[in-house]
Every structure is written in C-alpha cells, then in structure tokens.
Scaffold this motif. Structure first.
Motif, PDB file in Angstrom:
ATOM      1  N   MET A  56      48.636   6.424  21.182  1.00 32.37           N
ATOM      2  CA  MET A  56      49.536   7.265  21.004  1.00 32.37           C
ATOM      3  C   MET A  56      49.502   8.172  19.875  1.00 32.37           C
ATOM      4  O   MET A  56      50.240   9.430  19.544  1.00 32.37           O
ATOM      5  CB  MET A  56      50.955   6.636  20.951  1.00 32.37           C
ATOM      6  N   LYS A  57      48.671   7.798  18.911  1.00 31.95           N
ATOM      7  CA  LYS A  57      48.439   8.512  17.793  1.00 31.95           C
ATOM      8  C   LYS A  57      47.171   9.739  17.930  1.00 31.95           C
ATOM      9  O   LYS A  57      46.115   9.138  18.033  1.00 31.95           O
ATOM     10  CB  LYS A  57      48.230   7.740  16.359  1.00 31.95           C
ATOM     11  N   PRO A  58      47.330  10.767  17.640  1.00 31.56           N
ATOM     12  CA  PRO A  58      46.059  11.624  17.515  1.00 31.56           C
ATOM     13  C   PRO A  58      45.021  11.108  16.477  1.00 31.56           C
ATOM     14  O   PRO A  58      45.522  10.729  15.227  1.00 31.56           O
ATOM     15  CB  PRO A  58      46.599  13.020  17.156  1.00 31.56           C
ATOM     16  N   ASP A  69      41.953  17.706  16.668  1.00 31.62           N
ATOM     17  CA  ASP A  69      42.872  16.530  16.586  1.00 31.62           C
ATOM     18  C   ASP A  69      43.025  16.292  18.036  1.00 31.62           C
ATOM     19  O   ASP A  69      43.387  17.040  18.859  1.00 31.62           O
ATOM     20  CB  ASP A  69      44.397  17.010  16.114  1.00 31.62           C
ATOM     21  N   VAL A  70      42.811  14.894  18.488  1.00 32.26           N
ATOM     22  CA  VAL A  70      42.637  14.596  19.871  1.00 32.26           C
ATOM     23  C   VAL A  70      43.349  13.267  20.003  1.00 32.26           C
ATOM     24  O   VAL A  70      43.698  12.378  19.288  1.00 32.26           O
ATOM     25  CB  VAL A  70      41.288  14.418  20.318  1.00 32.26           C
ATOM     26  N   TYR A  71      43.643  13.122  21.261  1.00 34.83           N
ATOM     27  CA  TYR A  71      44.262  11.882  22.002  1.00 34.83           C
ATOM     28  C   TYR A  71      43.184  11.017  22.610  1.00 34.83           C
ATOM     29  O   TYR A  71      42.323  11.917  23.271  1.00 34.83           O
ATOM     30  CB  TYR A  71      45.553  12.108  22.831  1.00 34.83           C
ATOM     31  N   TYR A  86      35.984   5.090  32.081  1.00 36.60           N
ATOM     32  CA  TYR A  86      35.400   6.347  31.539  1.00 36.60           C
ATOM     33  C   TYR A  86      36.803   6.580  29.990  1.00 36.60           C
ATOM     34  O   TYR A  86      37.825   6.221  30.402  1.00 36.60           O
ATOM     35  CB  TYR A  86      35.839   7.655  32.461  1.00 36.60           C
ATOM     36  N   GLU A  87      35.893   7.007  29.010  1.00 34.15           N
ATOM     37  CA  GLU A  87      36.823   7.444  28.053  1.00 34.15           C
ATOM     38  C   GLU A  87      36.869   8.950  27.887  1.00 34.15           C
ATOM     39  O   GLU A  87      35.982   9.596  27.937  1.00 34.15           O
ATOM     40  CB  GLU A  87      36.018   6.674  26.653  1.00 34.15           C
ATOM     41  N   PHE A  88      38.187   9.236  27.480  1.00 31.03           N
ATOM     42  CA  PHE A  88      38.146  10.856  27.265  1.00 31.03           C
ATOM     43  C   PHE A  88      39.004  11.226  26.104  1.00 31.03           C
ATOM     44  O   PHE A  88      39.533  10.480  25.723  1.00 31.03           O
ATOM     45  CB  PHE A  88      39.178  11.275  28.630  1.00 31.03           C
ATOM     46  N   PHE A  89      38.802  12.246  25.548  1.00 34.66           N
ATOM     47  CA  PHE A  89      39.348  12.830  24.427  1.00 34.66           C
ATOM     48  C   PHE A  89      40.073  14.249  24.773  1.00 34.66           C
ATOM     49  O   PHE A  89      39.501  15.250  25.178  1.00 34.66           O
ATOM     50  CB  PHE A  89      38.254  13.204  23.268  1.00 34.66           C
ATOM     51  N   ILE A  90      41.312  14.335  24.533  1.00 35.58           N
ATOM     52  CA  ILE A  90      42.257  15.679  24.948  1.00 35.58           C
ATOM     53  C   ILE A  90      42.504  16.091  23.690  1.00 35.58           C
ATOM     54  O   ILE A  90      43.197  15.533  22.857  1.00 35.58           O
ATOM     55  CB  ILE A  90      43.359  15.189  25.878  1.00 35.58           C
ATOM     56  N   ASP A  91      42.559  17.487  23.402  1.00 34.81           N
ATOM     57  CA  ASP A  91      43.063  18.317  22.399  1.00 34.81           C
ATOM     58  C   ASP A  91      44.586  18.145  22.261  1.00 34.81           C
ATOM     59  O   ASP A  91      45.246  18.168  23.335  1.00 34.81           O
ATOM     60  CB  ASP A  91      42.545  19.578  22.558  1.00 34.81           C
ATOM     61  N   SER A  92      45.262  17.545  21.232  1.00 39.27           N
ATOM     62  CA  SER A  92      46.539  17.401  21.077  1.00 39.27           C
ATOM     63  C   SER A  92      47.414  18.388  21.008  1.00 39.27           C
ATOM     64  O   SER A  92      48.650  18.589  21.106  1.00 39.27           O
ATOM     65  CB  SER A  92      47.093  16.510  20.077  1.00 39.27           C
TER      66      SER A  92
END
Length: 104
Positions: A56-58, A69-71, A86-92
């Motif tokens: 929940m925290k970026p 800054d990603v989730y 799979y692990e993912f990173f999304i721009d917050s």
C-alpha cells in the motif's frame, strides 16, 4: 435571513468542496487499489490469474537511470498444473507498469 440565500450559499459551498476534493485526488496519482486493478487486467490478457497482492505504500525504484515512485505487487498464474508468480512495479503517478519479473 432569506432562505434562498442560505440554500444558494450551501449549494456553492458543496460545489466548492467537491471541486477541491477532485483536485486533491488527481494530484495524488494512482491509488494502490487502482494500480492492482491495472496489473490484473494486463496479466489477464495472457490467461487467468489465481491470486494477487500489492504493497500500500509507494517505494523508490531506479530503472535505466530514471527514478520512480512505484507500488510493488505480485500476481500468481496457474498454467498446466504449475503456479508461476510474477512481481510488478507500477508508477504511482501515472499507473504505467514500469517493470515485471518472474518471482523466484
């Protein structure tokens, strides 16, 4: 005091509150829930998923010399009796998927 003026003032106040709330929400970017939804929709294009999670925290991610800054989250997919994670990173800020990797 005229009730029409009171009603008008209340309506203007409510409208102003709504506009300020929308401006603050747009400035914050993407919520963790929205980021997870984006990731799940993307993974579902390649087949069904069996589970998902998101922090929940970026956090900070540096990719190709650019700081984001990603989730961070993950998705599990079951194929042919085997589960792959799979692990993912999304721009917050934008909701763009920055990186995806198979989790070990």
């Amino acid at each position: 005091m005229n009730w029409k003026k009171v009603a008008l003032a209340a309506g203007v106040g409510a409208l102003a509150g709504y506009v300020v709330k929308e401006q603050v929400a747009n400035r914050q970017g993407v919520t963790p829930e929205k980021a997870l939804k984006i990731a799940k929709e993307s993974f579902k294009k390649q087949g069904p998923i069996s589970g998902s999670w998101i922090y929940m925290k970026p956090e900070q991610l540096s990719k190709n010399g650019i700081d984001y800054d990603v989730y961070r989250g993950g998705v599990s997919k079951s194929q042919d009796g085997a589960t792959t994670q799979y692990e993912f990173f999304i721009d917050s800020s934008t909701g763009t998927i920055v990186d995806v990797a198979e989790a070990n």
